[in-house]
Design an enzyme around this catalytic site. Structure first.
Site, mmCIF file in Angstrom:
data_model
loop_
_atom_site.group_PDB
_atom_site.id
_atom_site.type_symbol
_atom_site.label_atom_id
_atom_site.label_comp_id
_atom_site.label_asym_id
_atom_site.label_seq_id
_atom_site.Cartn_x
_atom_site.Cartn_y
_atom_site.Cartn_z
ATOM 1 N N SER A 126 -19.113 -2.967 9.357
ATOM 2 C CA SER A 126 -18.265 -3.992 9.993
ATOM 3 C C SER A 126 -19.146 -5.101 10.551
ATOM 4 C CB SER A 126 -17.477 -3.338 11.138
ATOM 5 O OG SER A 126 -16.778 -4.305 11.890
ATOM 6 N N TYR A 139 -15.971 2.263 18.812
ATOM 7 C CA TYR A 139 -15.914 1.697 17.460
ATOM 8 C C TYR A 139 -17.231 0.986 17.129
ATOM 9 C CZ TYR A 139 -14.103 -0.845 13.403
ATOM 10 O OH TYR A 139 -13.904 -1.336 12.128
HETATM 11 N N1 LIG Z 1 -9.395 -4.365 8.793
HETATM 12 C C1 LIG Z 1 -10.485 -4.905 9.301
HETATM 13 O O1 LIG Z 1 -10.455 -6.009 9.854
HETATM 14 C C2 LIG Z 1 -11.797 -4.169 9.206
HETATM 15 C C3 LIG Z 1 -12.950 -4.868 9.562
HETATM 16 C C4 LIG Z 1 -14.186 -4.228 9.476
HETATM 17 C C5 LIG Z 1 -14.264 -2.925 9.046
HETATM 18 N N2 LIG Z 1 -13.119 -2.275 8.719
HETATM 19 C C6 LIG Z 1 -13.267 -0.889 8.259
HETATM 20 O O2 LIG Z 1 -12.657 -0.758 7.002
HETATM 21 C C7 LIG Z 1 -12.316 0.614 6.791
HETATM 22 C C8 LIG Z 1 -10.890 0.677 6.284
HETATM 23 O O3 LIG Z 1 -10.022 0.210 7.309
HETATM 24 P P1 LIG Z 1 -8.672 -0.600 6.994
HETATM 25 O O4 LIG Z 1 -8.720 -1.835 7.792
HETATM 26 O O5 LIG Z 1 -8.449 -0.669 5.533
HETATM 27 O O6 LIG Z 1 -7.614 0.350 7.721
HETATM 28 P P2 LIG Z 1 -6.396 1.235 7.146
HETATM 29 O O7 LIG Z 1 -5.846 1.939 8.327
HETATM 30 O O8 LIG Z 1 -5.503 0.381 6.327
HETATM 31 O O9 LIG Z 1 -7.119 2.272 6.172
HETATM 32 C C9 LIG Z 1 -7.882 3.338 6.657
HETATM 33 C C10 LIG Z 1 -7.672 4.525 5.738
HETATM 34 O O10 LIG Z 1 -8.479 5.620 6.218
HETATM 35 C C11 LIG Z 1 -7.683 6.806 6.206
HETATM 36 N N3 LIG Z 1 -8.199 7.761 7.161
HETATM 37 C C12 LIG Z 1 -8.140 7.701 8.531
HETATM 38 N N4 LIG Z 1 -8.668 8.801 9.078
HETATM 39 C C13 LIG Z 1 -9.078 9.594 8.035
HETATM 40 C C14 LIG Z 1 -9.691 10.867 7.958
HETATM 41 N N5 LIG Z 1 -9.962 11.559 9.056
HETATM 42 N N6 LIG Z 1 -9.989 11.369 6.747
HETATM 43 C C15 LIG Z 1 -9.681 10.674 5.611
HETATM 44 N N7 LIG Z 1 -9.083 9.469 5.626
HETATM 45 C C16 LIG Z 1 -8.787 8.934 6.829
HETATM 46 C C17 LIG Z 1 -6.282 6.309 6.542
HETATM 47 O O11 LIG Z 1 -5.291 7.248 6.192
HETATM 48 C C18 LIG Z 1 -6.221 5.015 5.740
HETATM 49 O O12 LIG Z 1 -5.773 5.224 4.421
HETATM 50 C C19 LIG Z 1 -12.548 1.308 8.116
HETATM 51 O O13 LIG Z 1 -13.800 1.972 8.077
HETATM 52 C C20 LIG Z 1 -12.591 0.164 9.107
HETATM 53 O O14 LIG Z 1 -13.342 0.470 10.253
HETATM 54 C C21 LIG Z 1 -11.891 -2.863 8.781
#
Ligand SMILES: NC(=O)c1ccc[n+]([C@@H]2O[C@H](COP(=O)([O-])OP(=O)(O)OC[C@H]3O[C@@H](n4cnc5c(N)ncnc54)[C@H](O)[C@@H]3O)[C@@H](O)[C@H]2O)c1
Length: 254
Positions: A126, A139
């Site tokens: 991130s 986080y």
């Molecule tokens: N959305 C943003 O702005 C952003 C920015 C930087 C980093 N991220 C990172 O991107 C990644 C994906 O996040 P996103 O934004 O797509 O969110 P999201 O909630 O849409 O997707 C996250 C996915 O992870 C799964 N998940 C959660 N806990 C789990 C577990 N214990 N075991 C297996 N699967 C699990 C969820 O069911 C979901 O499908 C994360 O690591 C998040 O920290 C997101």
């Protein structure tokens, strides 16, 4: 030149939603056979119910997949609290998914890939791997930690032909951030600080993950690639009402 993953098997943790789902789609579009590993089901891909907080569950995933070429350790959760209000359970929950879950996934992937002397791993870190955005102590700590896993694994796995890289997304439209994207007042202020004047789409991250996982990135390992519309490069707000209009969810020059 195109990304060609024909004949390769990929697994995406957290591939049921958001960045993971778009990554699964991008890898499939490039010809890979894609398996989604998530606690939540998706009908769109071959699916294995995996909870990355469980050692048993992650072990089971890699037992199920005998040959795996690409592993995207993407599962992650958010959660806000002030420093003083971070309870032990809040801290432990976020660390279990975002840090220990990534460690476990990388360790299991490395064991599988080492015997074949090839493989590509991509981690979802991130912009919070580099900054200290308020209310996100746990986080931020996990996302900083993911870069520790990245760089150590790059050192250990490079000699075996295994590459590992990370993407560092900024503010991307998923259910984690939906509330913000749907709130024009929030977006007006947030996007003021983004050189591109808008948040990102999950496909814009997925494309970079597909590239890093592919032979086109053959000389890349240990890299943390920022995909943030310029957020980390920016200093103070650059969009304002004198030079631009805010339209729906983004800024446009007058
Ligand atoms: N959305 C943003 O702005 C952003 C920015 C930087 C980093 N991220 C990172 O991107 C990644 C994906 O996040 P996103 O934004 O797509 O969110 P999201 O909630 O849409 O997707 C996250 C996915 O992870 C799964 N998940 C959660 N806990 C789990 C577990 N214990 N075991 C297996 N699967 C699990 C969820 O069911 C979901 O499908 C994360 O690591 C998040 O920290 C997101």
């Amino acid at each position: 030149m195109r990304i060609d993953l024909t004949g390769q098997t990929a697994v995406v943790t957290g591939g049921a939603h958001g960045i993971g789902l778009e990554t699964a789609r991008a890898l499939r579009d490039c010809g890979a056979r894609v398996v989604v590993a998530d606690i939540e089901e998706t009908k769109e891909f071959p699916f294995l119910q995996v909870d990355v907080t469980s050692a048993q569950s992650v072990k089971g995933l890699f037992t199920e997949l005998s040959n795996v070429d690409i592993v995207v350790a993407n599962a992650g959760i958010g959660g806000e609290a002030s420093l003083e209000e971070h309870t032990a359970s809040h801290w432990n929950k976020i660390v279990a998914v975002n840090l220990t879950g990534v460690f476990r996934t990388v360790q299991a992937a490395a064991r599988r890939m080492k015997t074949r002397r090839r493989g590509a791993i991509v981690l979802t870190a991130s912009t919070n791997s580099f900054d200290g955005e308020r209310l996100l102590t746990a986080y931020n700590a996990t996302k900083h930690g993911v870069l520790g896993i990245l760089r150590t694994a790059a050192n250990e796995l490079g000699p075996y032909g295994i590459r590992i890289n990370a993407v560092c997304p900024g503010f991307i439209r998923t259910r984690l951030t939906r509330e913000g994207f749907d709130n024009p007042d929030f977006m007006r202020e947030y996007a003021r600080h983004l050189p591109l004047g808008r948040g990102g789409e999950p496909e814009e991250v997925a494309r970079v993950i597909a590239f890093l996982a592919s032979p086109l990135a053959s000389y890349m390992t240990g890299a943390a690639v920022v995909i943030d519309g310029g957020q980390l490069a920016a200093k103070f707000g650059l969009w304002n009402e004198d030079n631009a209009n805010f339209v729906t969810d983004h800024w446009e020059l007058k």
